[in-house]
Scaffold this motif. Structure first.
Motif, mmCIF file in Angstrom:
data_model
loop_
_atom_site.group_PDB
_atom_site.id
_atom_site.type_symbol
_atom_site.label_atom_id
_atom_site.label_comp_id
_atom_site.label_asym_id
_atom_site.label_seq_id
_atom_site.Cartn_x
_atom_site.Cartn_y
_atom_site.Cartn_z
ATOM 1 N N VAL A 270 0.810 -1.283 -0.061
ATOM 2 C CA VAL A 270 -0.141 -0.066 0.053
ATOM 3 C C VAL A 270 1.019 1.130 -0.158
ATOM 4 O O VAL A 270 0.430 2.359 -0.572
ATOM 5 C CB VAL A 270 -1.123 -0.018 1.183
ATOM 6 C CG1 VAL A 270 -2.028 -1.127 1.106
ATOM 7 C CG2 VAL A 270 -0.174 -0.047 2.445
ATOM 8 N N MET A 271 1.992 1.360 0.806
ATOM 9 C CA MET A 271 2.909 2.266 0.755
ATOM 10 C C MET A 271 3.539 2.785 -0.864
ATOM 11 O O MET A 271 3.833 3.898 -1.221
ATOM 12 C CB MET A 271 4.247 2.178 1.631
ATOM 13 C CG MET A 271 4.862 3.438 1.846
ATOM 14 S SD MET A 271 3.790 4.606 2.771
ATOM 15 C CE MET A 271 3.898 4.195 4.276
ATOM 16 N N ALA A 294 7.706 4.401 4.903
ATOM 17 C CA ALA A 294 7.635 5.185 3.685
ATOM 18 C C ALA A 294 9.156 5.377 2.747
ATOM 19 O O ALA A 294 9.198 5.284 1.743
ATOM 20 C CB ALA A 294 7.334 6.708 3.982
ATOM 21 N N MET A 295 9.949 5.600 3.848
ATOM 22 C CA MET A 295 11.380 5.592 3.010
ATOM 23 C C MET A 295 11.910 4.304 2.478
ATOM 24 O O MET A 295 12.474 4.409 1.371
ATOM 25 C CB MET A 295 12.592 5.789 4.195
ATOM 26 C CG MET A 295 12.547 7.553 4.552
ATOM 27 S SD MET A 295 13.800 7.983 5.561
ATOM 28 C CE MET A 295 13.402 7.165 7.187
ATOM 29 N N LYS A 296 11.638 3.298 2.835
ATOM 30 C CA LYS A 296 11.962 1.782 2.418
ATOM 31 C C LYS A 296 11.318 1.758 1.312
ATOM 32 O O LYS A 296 11.850 1.206 0.330
ATOM 33 C CB LYS A 296 11.638 0.674 3.274
ATOM 34 C CG LYS A 296 12.293 0.469 4.385
ATOM 35 C CD LYS A 296 11.805 -0.381 5.732
ATOM 36 C CE LYS A 296 11.098 -1.757 4.798
ATOM 37 N NZ LYS A 296 10.606 -2.644 6.075
ATOM 38 N N ASN A 297 9.949 2.280 0.985
ATOM 39 C CA ASN A 297 9.129 2.177 -0.160
ATOM 40 C C ASN A 297 9.102 3.226 -1.181
ATOM 41 O O ASN A 297 8.448 3.111 -1.866
ATOM 42 C CB ASN A 297 7.647 1.576 0.319
ATOM 43 C CG ASN A 297 7.650 0.447 0.925
ATOM 44 O OD1 ASN A 297 7.966 -0.802 0.057
ATOM 45 N ND2 ASN A 297 7.395 0.263 2.061
ATOM 46 N N GLY A 298 10.022 4.000 -0.887
ATOM 47 C CA GLY A 298 10.163 5.318 -1.875
ATOM 48 C C GLY A 298 9.272 6.114 -1.959
ATOM 49 O O GLY A 298 8.972 6.692 -3.003
ATOM 50 N N ALA A 344 14.028 13.966 -5.659
ATOM 51 C CA ALA A 344 14.978 14.317 -4.649
ATOM 52 C C ALA A 344 14.930 13.825 -3.206
ATOM 53 O O ALA A 344 15.621 13.200 -2.627
ATOM 54 C CB ALA A 344 15.265 15.629 -4.712
ATOM 55 N N SER A 345 13.426 13.942 -2.882
ATOM 56 C CA SER A 345 12.998 13.561 -1.442
ATOM 57 C C SER A 345 12.922 11.852 -1.282
ATOM 58 O O SER A 345 13.446 11.500 -0.364
ATOM 59 C CB SER A 345 11.636 13.840 -1.347
ATOM 60 O OG SER A 345 11.321 15.538 -1.268
ATOM 61 N N GLN A 346 12.675 11.367 -2.278
ATOM 62 C CA GLN A 346 12.648 9.887 -2.488
ATOM 63 C C GLN A 346 14.216 9.500 -2.085
ATOM 64 O O GLN A 346 14.602 8.548 -1.383
ATOM 65 C CB GLN A 346 11.914 9.262 -3.779
ATOM 66 C CG GLN A 346 12.328 7.868 -3.810
ATOM 67 C CD GLN A 346 11.765 7.201 -5.129
ATOM 68 O OE1 GLN A 346 12.423 7.363 -5.973
ATOM 69 N NE2 GLN A 346 10.979 6.553 -4.986
#
Length: 414
Positions: A270-271, A294-298, A344-346
């Protein structure tokens, strides 16, 4: 020679429901890498979301509060190491472990600092700035006493390490910074993630039994989401989390695009479908599992200073950190509409996970701390006079209250 570990859990691990459950499974994995024979015991009833620990070769035992049956249980098990899951379990069982297995290394996993979280929540309710009058609460006193009675306490956030050392003057020898331990994100992992143009909508996630999560959803509903929706009328907010009560479910509104989805079996799936994660946490402590997910899933994120605490260090966030609701909404819209800012945030998020939450690095640190703790157990305890003092019978109110409750229960049943 086989080493034995006992984990005394406040609850049974639910890695699909909470960050605390994921954290516990990470700790179990570290001990398994050292070939420990592991028993997980808890006085809590299991829910349907509880992880089947026996599938990971972990023995499961139910234990009773205020009952000497635990004494017989631990004497037979005779563990080399005991991990208390949150200070309440150390209060309940620590004195029994100390009496019957004095040579066992006693480790406290704080999860987050409960005194800090509860103090911030009370300050929020009172509409006042958080200060030492909220920090030095009865809960904090109990928690700090538990830290002193333990041989080593695991602290999940650098911010909480700072608070313990500078506000409570806890010696660093009793503390170990041990954040979430995450597998590195490879270039191949990144390649297969959905791109900006293949994602849609906003997401937030969190166990609804955790008050900061419910409060954040309410804040989104009443204040932030209307601001976002006004500028992006086709966008929807998907809200996931275990244990959605009726008061949560009644926030669902199709017309507003405010969708309560409830429990998800696969947070990664879902993320990865979402474009932006929203985490307007207004009080709390520890590290926020939703930001790690969130970070793991970009998936770039907008959060608050409380949400970001201990997460990024000196590195760039995977999005924006903002407390003002209007600016929070504007940043969310910027991420949602601007592919360059989003990408860039990803990228920032991938770097944070790989540089600050390395599973390999922190597994080695934790393993070394355990080994040193066992080797230097007598010396370390001699150097911890406050811990010795708190173990003294004149200070053991929890122990004698437990004895009294047990005696009362026995008389009632006879």
């Amino acid at each position: 020679m086989t080493k034995t570990l006992l984990i005394i859990g406040f609850v049974w691990p639910e890695p699909k429901s909470s960050a605390a459950g994921s954290r516990m499974m990470q700790l179990i994995a570290v001990f398994q890498s050292q070939n420990y024979k592991i028993t997980f015991a808890s006085p809590c009833a299991k829910t349907q979301n509880a992880f089947d620990l026996e599938s990971e070769n972990v023995n499961q035992e139910s234990i009773a509060l205020n009952d000497s049956s635990f004494d017989d249980f631990i004497k037979v098990l005779n563990p080399d190491v005991v991990v208390f899951d949150r200070f309440m379990m150390e209060e309940q069982f620590g004195w029994r472990v100390a009496e019957h297995c004095p040579k066992a290394l006693r480790i406290l996993d704080t999860e987050d600092l409960h005194g800090l979280r509860k103090g911030r929540q009370q300050a929020f309710k009172d509409g006042k700035p958080f200060d030492n009058s909220y920090l030095f609460s009865d809960t904090a006193k109990r928690e700090i006493a538990s830290i002193y009675r333990s041989d080593l306490s695991l602290i999940i956030s650098e911010a909480e390490m700072e608070i313990l050392q500078h506000h409570f003057k806890v010696d660093e020898s009793l503390l170990l910074y041990l954040p979430f331990m995450i597998d590195s994100i490879s270039k191949n992992d990144i390649k297969i993630l959905p791109k900006f143009e293949n994602r849609e909508h906003f997401i937030t996630i969190g166990n609804f039994l955790h008050e900061p999560n419910y409060n954040a959803v309410l804040y989104l509903k009443e204040t932030i989401w209307p601001l976002i929706r006004k500028k992006t009328p086709q966008a929807k907010l998907h809200i996931y989390g275990a244990y959605a009560t009726q008061k949560v479910s009644q926030l669902h509104n199709n017309k507003e695009g405010f969708l309560i989805k409830g429990f998800t079996e696969d947070v990664n799936a879902v993320m990865q479908m979402a474009k932006v994660c929203l985490a307007p946490i207004r009080f709390g402590a520890g590290l926020k599992g939703k930001l790690i997910d969130a970070m793991k899933n970009g998936t770039p994120c907008v959060t608050t200073r409380i949400g970001a605490e201990g997460m990024f260090g000196e590195m760039e966030a995977n999005g924006f950190i903002e407390d003002n609701p209007l600016e929070f909404a504007n940043h969310a819209i910027k991420l949602y509409e601007d592919a360059d800012v989003w990408e860039a945030s990803q990228s920032n998020g991938f770097q944070v996970v790989n540089n600050r939450f390395s599973q390999k690095q922190f597994q080695q640190i934790f393993t070394k701390a355990q080994e040193n703790g066992i080797k230097q157990l007598t010396e370390n305890r001699l150097n911890n006079f406050i811990g010795q003092m708190l173990q003294h019978q004149s200070m053991q109110s929890t122990k004698f209250m437990s004895r009294w409750i047990e005696e009362k229960n026995l008389r009632s049943s006879s």
